[in-house]
Design a protein around this motif. Structure first.
Motif, PDB file in Angstrom:
ATOM      1  N   PRO A   1      -1.157   3.388   9.026  1.00  0.00           N
ATOM      2  CA  PRO A   1      -0.700   2.011   8.782  1.00  0.00           C
ATOM      3  C   PRO A   1      -1.582   0.953   9.440  1.00  0.00           C
ATOM      4  CG  PRO A   1       1.169   3.422   9.271  1.00  0.00           C
ATOM      5  CD  PRO A   1      -0.058   4.231   9.551  1.00  0.00           C
ATOM      6  N   ASP A   2      -2.176   1.271  10.587  1.00  0.00           N
ATOM      7  CA  ASP A   2      -3.048   0.315  11.268  1.00  0.00           C
ATOM      8  C   ASP A   2      -4.431   0.243  10.633  1.00  0.00           C
ATOM      9  OD1 ASP A   2      -1.085  -0.307  13.197  1.00  0.00           O
ATOM     10  OD2 ASP A   2      -1.666   1.437  14.403  1.00  0.00           O
ATOM     11  N   LEU A   3      -4.804   1.262   9.869  1.00  0.00           N
ATOM     12  CA  LEU A   3      -6.140   1.328   9.272  1.00  0.00           C
ATOM     13  C   LEU A   3      -6.187   0.722   7.880  1.00  0.00           C
ATOM     14  CD1 LEU A   3      -6.963   4.956  10.418  1.00  0.00           C
ATOM     15  CD2 LEU A   3      -7.991   2.849  11.319  1.00  0.00           C
ATOM     16  N   LEU A   4      -5.022   0.578   7.240  1.00  0.00           N
ATOM     17  CA  LEU A   4      -4.948  -0.002   5.905  1.00  0.00           C
ATOM     18  C   LEU A   4      -4.492  -1.454   5.998  1.00  0.00           C
ATOM     19  CD1 LEU A   4      -3.375   2.968   3.910  1.00  0.00           C
ATOM     20  CD2 LEU A   4      -5.787   2.483   4.382  1.00  0.00           C
ATOM     21  N   GLN A   5      -4.759  -2.210   4.948  1.00  0.00           N
ATOM     22  CA  GLN A   5      -4.438  -3.627   4.921  1.00  0.00           C
ATOM     23  C   GLN A   5      -3.253  -3.901   3.995  1.00  0.00           C
ATOM     24  OE1 GLN A   5      -5.979  -5.911   6.879  1.00  0.00           O
ATOM     25  NE2 GLN A   5      -7.065  -4.127   7.736  1.00  0.00           N
ATOM     26  N   PRO A   6      -2.470  -4.931   4.292  1.00  0.00           N
ATOM     27  CA  PRO A   6      -1.411  -5.320   3.350  1.00  0.00           C
ATOM     28  C   PRO A   6      -2.011  -5.567   1.967  1.00  0.00           C
ATOM     29  CG  PRO A   6      -1.161  -6.505   5.419  1.00  0.00           C
ATOM     30  CD  PRO A   6      -2.467  -5.789   5.503  1.00  0.00           C
ATOM     31  N   GLY A   7      -1.369  -5.015   0.966  1.00  0.00           N
ATOM     32  CA  GLY A   7      -1.871  -5.154  -0.395  1.00  0.00           C
ATOM     33  C   GLY A   7      -2.744  -4.018  -0.863  1.00  0.00           C
ATOM     34  N   ASP A   8      -3.246  -3.171   0.061  1.00  0.00           N
ATOM     35  CA  ASP A   8      -3.951  -1.963  -0.371  1.00  0.00           C
ATOM     36  C   ASP A   8      -2.986  -1.081  -1.157  1.00  0.00           C
ATOM     37  OD1 ASP A   8      -6.357  -2.649   0.797  1.00  0.00           O
ATOM     38  OD2 ASP A   8      -6.093  -1.393   2.578  1.00  0.00           O
TER      39      ASP A   8
ATOM     40  N   GLY B   1      -1.257  15.003   0.405  1.00  0.00           N
ATOM     41  CA  GLY B   1       0.086  14.428   0.428  1.00  0.00           C
ATOM     42  C   GLY B   1       1.041  15.146   1.353  1.00  0.00           C
ATOM     43  N   LEU B   2       0.685  16.347   1.815  1.00  0.00           N
ATOM     44  CA  LEU B   2       1.574  17.085   2.712  1.00  0.00           C
ATOM     45  C   LEU B   2       1.730  16.387   4.056  1.00  0.00           C
ATOM     46  CD1 LEU B   2       0.438  20.795   2.102  1.00  0.00           C
ATOM     47  CD2 LEU B   2       2.271  19.521   0.962  1.00  0.00           C
ATOM     48  N   HIS B   3       0.829  15.454   4.390  1.00  0.00           N
ATOM     49  CA  HIS B   3       0.885  14.767   5.678  1.00  0.00           C
ATOM     50  C   HIS B   3       1.911  13.640   5.716  1.00  0.00           C
ATOM     51  CE1 HIS B   3      -2.641  16.957   6.952  1.00  0.00           C
ATOM     52  NE2 HIS B   3      -3.308  16.522   5.899  1.00  0.00           N
ATOM     53  N   PHE B   4       2.450  13.256   4.568  1.00  0.00           N
ATOM     54  CA  PHE B   4       3.358  12.109   4.517  1.00  0.00           C
ATOM     55  C   PHE B   4       4.800  12.547   4.710  1.00  0.00           C
ATOM     56  CE2 PHE B   4      -0.439  10.658   2.486  1.00  0.00           C
ATOM     57  CZ  PHE B   4      -0.525   9.304   2.777  1.00  0.00           C
ATOM     58  N   ASP B   5       5.444  11.975   5.706  1.00  0.00           N
ATOM     59  CA  ASP B   5       6.887  12.126   5.871  1.00  0.00           C
ATOM     60  C   ASP B   5       7.542  10.767   5.646  1.00  0.00           C
ATOM     61  OD1 ASP B   5       6.304  10.762   8.249  1.00  0.00           O
ATOM     62  OD2 ASP B   5       6.452  12.568   9.482  1.00  0.00           O
TER      63      ASP B   5
ATOM     64  N   ARG C   1       4.028  -2.272   6.543  1.00  0.00           N
ATOM     65  CA  ARG C   1       2.706  -2.880   6.708  1.00  0.00           C
ATOM     66  C   ARG C   1       2.297  -3.668   5.460  1.00  0.00           C
ATOM     67  NH1 ARG C   1      -1.497  -4.975   9.635  1.00  0.00           N
ATOM     68  NH2 ARG C   1      -3.505  -4.030   9.135  1.00  0.00           N
ATOM     69  N   GLY C   2       2.989  -3.424   4.347  1.00  0.00           N
ATOM     70  CA  GLY C   2       2.643  -4.096   3.103  1.00  0.00           C
ATOM     71  C   GLY C   2       1.719  -3.289   2.214  1.00  0.00           C
ATOM     72  N   VAL C   3       1.530  -2.004   2.558  1.00  0.00           N
ATOM     73  CA  VAL C   3       0.717  -1.113   1.729  1.00  0.00           C
ATOM     74  C   VAL C   3       1.567  -0.664   0.549  1.00  0.00           C
ATOM     75  CG1 VAL C   3      -0.537   1.081   1.646  1.00  0.00           C
ATOM     76  CG2 VAL C   3      -0.654  -0.371   3.705  1.00  0.00           C
ATOM     77  N   GLU C   4       1.049  -0.817  -0.639  1.00  0.00           N
ATOM     78  CA  GLU C   4       1.789  -0.448  -1.836  1.00  0.00           C
ATOM     79  C   GLU C   4       1.445   0.974  -2.263  1.00  0.00           C
ATOM     80  OE1 GLU C   4       1.694  -3.368  -4.881  1.00  0.00           O
ATOM     81  OE2 GLU C   4       2.158  -5.017  -3.506  1.00  0.00           O
ATOM     82  N   ARG C   5       2.275   1.541  -3.134  1.00  0.00           N
ATOM     83  CA  ARG C   5       1.979   2.884  -3.627  1.00  0.00           C
ATOM     84  C   ARG C   5       2.397   3.020  -5.076  1.00  0.00           C
ATOM     85  NH1 ARG C   5       6.169   4.067   0.338  1.00  0.00           N
ATOM     86  NH2 ARG C   5       8.097   4.853  -0.605  1.00  0.00           N
TER      87      ARG C   5
END
Length: 344
Positions: free
Chosen positions: A47-54, A179-183, A193-197
């Protein structure tokens, strides 16, 4: 370009045989393809490495318990590994038996009989009678198809851990392992953080584990996998690009799905098969970043990441990961990769 160009030394002890207790506890190597540099981090730093809107693009395929035991009419044992389903009653399988299977042969499964309709190299196309379907048989009788480098029998816990928490569409025989890393906690932190998916579906086939046999990598015949990129996903990608944000594929499967749907230079909705093989010299049309696990030496997936960030940079980063004791392959650690100059 030779297969041996993509070789690296990997001690067996670094091949992860089981998942960590927590999905988001893995380490992550950040690789900058433009600068040819890397740094150590953790998945929970995302979350700290990505930007809002990514925009993260994830593969929502669901892994089937795709390994089955069958018997010939003569009693001989046959081990089947699903590659891909054609429809409810037909599928392509890798088959292992003492003697090769031939069209017309019948295989006895628990509660059903399958007929060999066609043989193509190492695969056979099997059909069931009108009163049977593959999905219920696999769910009831199959075992999880752990990769060959995991040297243990599948356990009950693998049904949950060798599966992303957002898996929705059954059809894969191998997990989209990035994707196995995501909980839930990590997904919530990214959303805050505002990161979209958004999602694509690519049903990973058994061919993903087949080695590159030709020395000249351009002669390698890529296996077929079924996939879908929806209009919703196309719109989400276009919106991210319009606001000047990055499109980051979670895994090589999500990457290949997007790049397949943009082969003419424009991303469009697509449903069908892909045999896309990306190796150095190929140009990426969609993605600006890639989150992925570490891949086998001389594999098509290692060739893909080398195409994205540059061979010299990626192979040096792999050597660093080995030296630092990162965990490799499906249940291992991850990399967050930005492209080399000229890719995006």
């Amino acid at each position: 370009m030779q297969k041996s160009d993509f070789y690296y030394e990997l001690p067996d002890a670094l091949i992860a045989q089981a998942p960590l207790a927590e999905r988001s506890a893995a380490r992550m190597l950040i690789v900058d393809g433009r600068q040819g540099t890397w740094q150590d981090a953790r998945i929970c730093d995302l979350p700290d490495l990505l930007q809002p809107g990514d925009l993260l693009v994830l593969n929502d395929t669901r892994v089937l318990p795709a390994r089955l035991q069958a018997r010939k009419a003569t009693g001989g044992a046959v081990e089947l590994l699903l590659d891909r389903l054609v429809d409810a009653r037909e599928g392509w399988f890798l088959a292992k038996s003492s003697k090769a299977l031939r069209p017309g042969m019948r295989l006895h499964l628990p509660g059903a009989v399958a007929t060999v309709e066609e043989k193509d190299g190492m695969e056979v196309r099997l059909s069931l009678s009108a009163d049977a379907q593959w999905l219920p048989i696999l769910e009831a009788e199959g075992s999880m198809p752990l990769p060959p480098y995991i040297r243990r029998a599948p356990e009950a816990s693998d049904r949950e851990r060798y599966q992303t928490i957002y898996a929705a569409h059954p059809g894969a025989v191998a997990a989209p392992t990035a994707g196995l890393h995501f909980d839930a906690q990590l997904l919530d932190a990214l959303a805050a953080r505002g990161v979209e998916r958004t999602f694509v579906t690519l049903h990973v086939g058994a061919g993903t584990f087949l080695p590159v046999r030709s020395d000249d990598i351009t002669e390698h015949p890529m296996h077929a996998e079924t996939m879908e990129v929806s209009a919703t996903t196309v719109a989400a990608v276009a919106a991210a690009k319009a606001r000047g944000k990055r499109v980051i594929a979670v895994g090589t499967t999500a990457c290949r799905a997007l790049e397949t749907a943009a082969q003419d230079g424009t991303l469009r909705p697509y449903t069908g098969e892909t045999r896309l093989f990306i190796y150095p010299g190929k140009t990426f049309q969609v993605i600006d970043g890639l989150l992925t696990n570490f891949h086998l030496p001389e594999s098509t997936l290692l060739m893909l990441v080398c195409a994205f960030a540059g061979m010299e940079c990626m192979l040096a980063a792999y050597r660093h990961a080995v030296a630092e004791g990162y965990r490799f392959f499906s249940y291992g650690d991850a990399m967050l990769i930005s492209p080399q100059v000229g890719q995006r």
